[in-house]
Design an enzyme around this catalytic site. Structure first.
Site, PDB file in Angstrom:
ATOM      1  N   LYS A  15       3.236   3.488 -11.127  1.00  0.00           N
ATOM      2  CA  LYS A  15       2.914   2.262 -12.170  1.00  0.00           C
ATOM      3  C   LYS A  15       1.285   2.512 -11.234  1.00  0.00           C
ATOM      4  O   LYS A  15       0.166   2.869 -12.176  1.00  0.00           O
ATOM      5  CB  LYS A  15       3.205   1.118 -12.127  1.00  0.00           C
ATOM      6  CG  LYS A  15       4.219   1.270 -12.808  1.00  0.00           C
ATOM      7  CD  LYS A  15       4.026  -0.049 -13.414  1.00  0.00           C
ATOM      8  CE  LYS A  15       4.767  -1.300 -12.280  1.00  0.00           C
ATOM      9  NZ  LYS A  15       6.125  -0.734 -11.094  1.00  0.00           N
ATOM     10  N   ARG A  51       6.971   5.312   1.055  1.00  0.00           N
ATOM     11  CA  ARG A  51       5.579   4.829   0.811  1.00  0.00           C
ATOM     12  C   ARG A  51       4.151   4.162   2.054  1.00  0.00           C
ATOM     13  O   ARG A  51       5.181   3.200   2.466  1.00  0.00           O
ATOM     14  CB  ARG A  51       5.143   4.451  -0.483  1.00  0.00           C
ATOM     15  CG  ARG A  51       4.676   3.532  -0.838  1.00  0.00           C
ATOM     16  CD  ARG A  51       4.187   2.990  -2.354  1.00  0.00           C
ATOM     17  NE  ARG A  51       4.683   2.356  -2.374  1.00  0.00           N
ATOM     18  CZ  ARG A  51       4.725   0.805  -3.506  1.00  0.00           C
ATOM     19  NH1 ARG A  51       3.955   1.573  -4.487  1.00  0.00           N
ATOM     20  NH2 ARG A  51       5.121   0.131  -3.674  1.00  0.00           N
ATOM     21  N   ARG A  71       4.429  -1.496   3.831  1.00  0.00           N
ATOM     22  CA  ARG A  71       4.673  -2.980   2.965  1.00  0.00           C
ATOM     23  C   ARG A  71       5.730  -2.935   3.233  1.00  0.00           C
ATOM     24  O   ARG A  71       7.014  -2.301   3.143  1.00  0.00           O
ATOM     25  CB  ARG A  71       5.455  -3.026   1.483  1.00  0.00           C
ATOM     26  CG  ARG A  71       3.646  -2.600   1.019  1.00  0.00           C
ATOM     27  CD  ARG A  71       2.935  -2.938  -0.629  1.00  0.00           C
ATOM     28  NE  ARG A  71       4.538  -3.296  -1.486  1.00  0.00           N
ATOM     29  CZ  ARG A  71       4.023  -3.018  -2.558  1.00  0.00           C
ATOM     30  NH1 ARG A  71       2.726  -2.789  -3.689  1.00  0.00           N
ATOM     31  NH2 ARG A  71       5.422  -3.832  -3.275  1.00  0.00           N
ATOM     32  N   ARG A  91      14.523  -4.589  -4.943  1.00  0.00           N
ATOM     33  CA  ARG A  91      13.716  -5.055  -5.833  1.00  0.00           C
ATOM     34  C   ARG A  91      14.202  -4.635  -7.238  1.00  0.00           C
ATOM     35  O   ARG A  91      13.930  -4.709  -8.504  1.00  0.00           O
ATOM     36  CB  ARG A  91      12.595  -4.482  -5.135  1.00  0.00           C
ATOM     37  CG  ARG A  91      11.936  -5.667  -4.741  1.00  0.00           C
ATOM     38  CD  ARG A  91      10.950  -4.889  -3.450  1.00  0.00           C
ATOM     39  NE  ARG A  91       9.415  -4.538  -4.397  1.00  0.00           N
ATOM     40  CZ  ARG A  91       8.838  -3.588  -3.892  1.00  0.00           C
ATOM     41  NH1 ARG A  91       9.125  -2.997  -3.282  1.00  0.00           N
ATOM     42  NH2 ARG A  91       7.834  -3.097  -4.682  1.00  0.00           N
ATOM     43  N   ARG A 105       6.477  -9.351 -16.191  1.00  0.00           N
ATOM     44  CA  ARG A 105       7.187  -8.271 -15.789  1.00  0.00           C
ATOM     45  C   ARG A 105       8.824  -9.353 -15.943  1.00  0.00           C
ATOM     46  O   ARG A 105      10.339  -8.973 -15.881  1.00  0.00           O
ATOM     47  CB  ARG A 105       7.556  -8.788 -14.103  1.00  0.00           C
ATOM     48  CG  ARG A 105       7.360  -7.347 -13.410  1.00  0.00           C
ATOM     49  CD  ARG A 105       7.183  -7.356 -12.360  1.00  0.00           C
ATOM     50  NE  ARG A 105       7.811  -6.660 -10.802  1.00  0.00           N
ATOM     51  CZ  ARG A 105       6.668  -6.323 -10.114  1.00  0.00           C
ATOM     52  NH1 ARG A 105       5.268  -6.226 -10.936  1.00  0.00           N
ATOM     53  NH2 ARG A 105       7.062  -5.615  -9.574  1.00  0.00           N
TER      54      ARG A 105
HETATM   55  P1  AMP Z   1       4.443  -4.942  -7.292  1.00  0.00           P
HETATM   56  O1  AMP Z   1       3.061  -4.716  -6.147  1.00  0.00           O
HETATM   57  O2  AMP Z   1       3.923  -4.932  -8.613  1.00  0.00           O
HETATM   58  O3  AMP Z   1       5.406  -4.187  -6.846  1.00  0.00           O
HETATM   59  O4  AMP Z   1       4.852  -6.667  -6.821  1.00  0.00           O
HETATM   60  C1  AMP Z   1       5.012  -7.386  -5.212  1.00  0.00           C
HETATM   61  C2  AMP Z   1       5.149  -8.450  -5.820  1.00  0.00           C
HETATM   62  O5  AMP Z   1       4.921  -8.926  -6.110  1.00  0.00           O
HETATM   63  C3  AMP Z   1       7.227  -8.250  -6.290  1.00  0.00           C
HETATM   64  O6  AMP Z   1       7.797  -7.874  -5.725  1.00  0.00           O
HETATM   65  C4  AMP Z   1       6.772  -9.668  -6.438  1.00  0.00           C
HETATM   66  O7  AMP Z   1       7.447 -10.593  -5.977  1.00  0.00           O
HETATM   67  C5  AMP Z   1       5.577 -10.258  -6.872  1.00  0.00           C
HETATM   68  N1  AMP Z   1       4.779  -9.368  -7.857  1.00  0.00           N
HETATM   69  C6  AMP Z   1       3.767  -8.666  -8.359  1.00  0.00           C
HETATM   70  N2  AMP Z   1       4.145  -9.308  -9.797  1.00  0.00           N
HETATM   71  C7  AMP Z   1       4.575  -9.544 -10.551  1.00  0.00           C
HETATM   72  C8  AMP Z   1       4.928 -10.486 -12.052  1.00  0.00           C
HETATM   73  N3  AMP Z   1       4.440  -9.794 -12.600  1.00  0.00           N
HETATM   74  N4  AMP Z   1       5.531 -11.621 -11.938  1.00  0.00           N
HETATM   75  C9  AMP Z   1       6.574 -12.184 -10.920  1.00  0.00           C
HETATM   76  N5  AMP Z   1       6.716 -11.363  -9.279  1.00  0.00           N
HETATM   77  C10 AMP Z   1       5.534 -10.339  -9.111  1.00  0.00           C
END
Ligand code: AMP
Length: 228
Positions: A21, A135, A168, A179, A96
């Site tokens: 994404k 990654r 990360r 996740r 989400r």
């Molecule tokens: P990402 O970078 O999109 O993989 O997000 C990393 C982390 O941020 C996720 O595992 C959640 O802990 C938090 N996070 C990101 N977006 C959301 C969302 N829309 N709702 C809740 N937690 C989020």
């Protein structure tokens, strides 16, 4: 690119962690002239800046859990109010949960706006695990690399800005599995929510970055296919 539109354009990129994404949103952002709003990046920025929200969100990110809707929705809606989002936005990682999707729909409807499309990036589970565990991200500009599929030209250096690359914490194997579980239980139902509204365009995300990008541009009418 969207200057001729009278109303802002909102496009959601839906897909599991590792579906690509962020990479695709960055390419679309460049070509559509819309900002990419990544809720994960916003949280990481709050954590780096040690804000109150960052302190509240940190334990959830570390554990690979979703941050509660109340905090997440407020943060993203505030971001969408900023001037650069006047022409709309590409939403990456938000919504989400069904609660977030409903809150977003309501907030947009209050301004007579709506989501234009949902690009649903489908990738097989084994590929997701492999992509996430290889990654590496740029600490400075957030660009993403993969040790095998998209290695940086110089070891540990970002090709775009020469920043340091890092893995990360939540891309480590123990957190990745969790996740993905959360995605399939809490986020996958969103697909149905948007399908019922006729907004979903499926994208085969198992292909190369270039081919997926072409498919997404086509889906948005940015590439014309001419009959032979
Ligand atoms: P990402 O970078 O999109 O993989 O997000 C990393 C982390 O941020 C996720 O595992 C959640 O802990 C938090 N996070 C990101 N977006 C959301 C969302 N829309 N709702 C809740 N937690 C989020």
């Amino acid at each position: 690119m969207v200057a001729y539109r009278k109303t802002p354009m909102y496009c959601i990129l839906l897909g599991a962690p590792g579906a690509g994404k962020g990479t695709q949103a960055a390419l679309l952002s460049r070509d559509l002239g819309l900002p990419r709003i990544s809720s994960g990046d916003l949280f990481r920025e709050h954590i780096r800046n040690q804000t109150d929200l960052g302190r509240q969100a940190k334990s959830y990110l570390d554990a690979g859990e979703l941050v509660p809707d109340s905090l997440t929705v407020a943060m993203v809606l505030r971001r969408l109010e900023e001037a650069d989002c006047a022409p709309g936005a590409l939403l990456d990682g938000f919504p989400r949960t069904l609660g977030q999707a409903e809150a977003l729909e309501k907030a947009l409807a209050e301004r007579a706006l709506r989501i234009d499309c949902v690009l649903n990036m489908r990738v097989h589970r084994e590929a997701l695990v492999e992509r996430l565990s290889g990654r590496w991200m740029c600490r400075q500009c957030g660009a993403s690399f993969h040790l095998k599929h998209h290695p940086p030209t110089k070891a540990n250096r970002c090709d775009d800005c020469q920043g340091d690359l890092y893995q990360r914490d939540d891309d480590r194997p123990e957190t990745v599995a969790h996740r993905l579980e959360i995605y399939f239980s809490q986020t996958a139902p969103l697909e149905m929510f948007y399908r019922q509204r006729g907004m979903v365009i499926d994208i085969d995300g198992d292909q190369s970055i270039e081919v997926v990008s072409l498919e997404m541009h086509r889906a948005l009418g940015l590439v014309h296919t001419f009959a032979a």
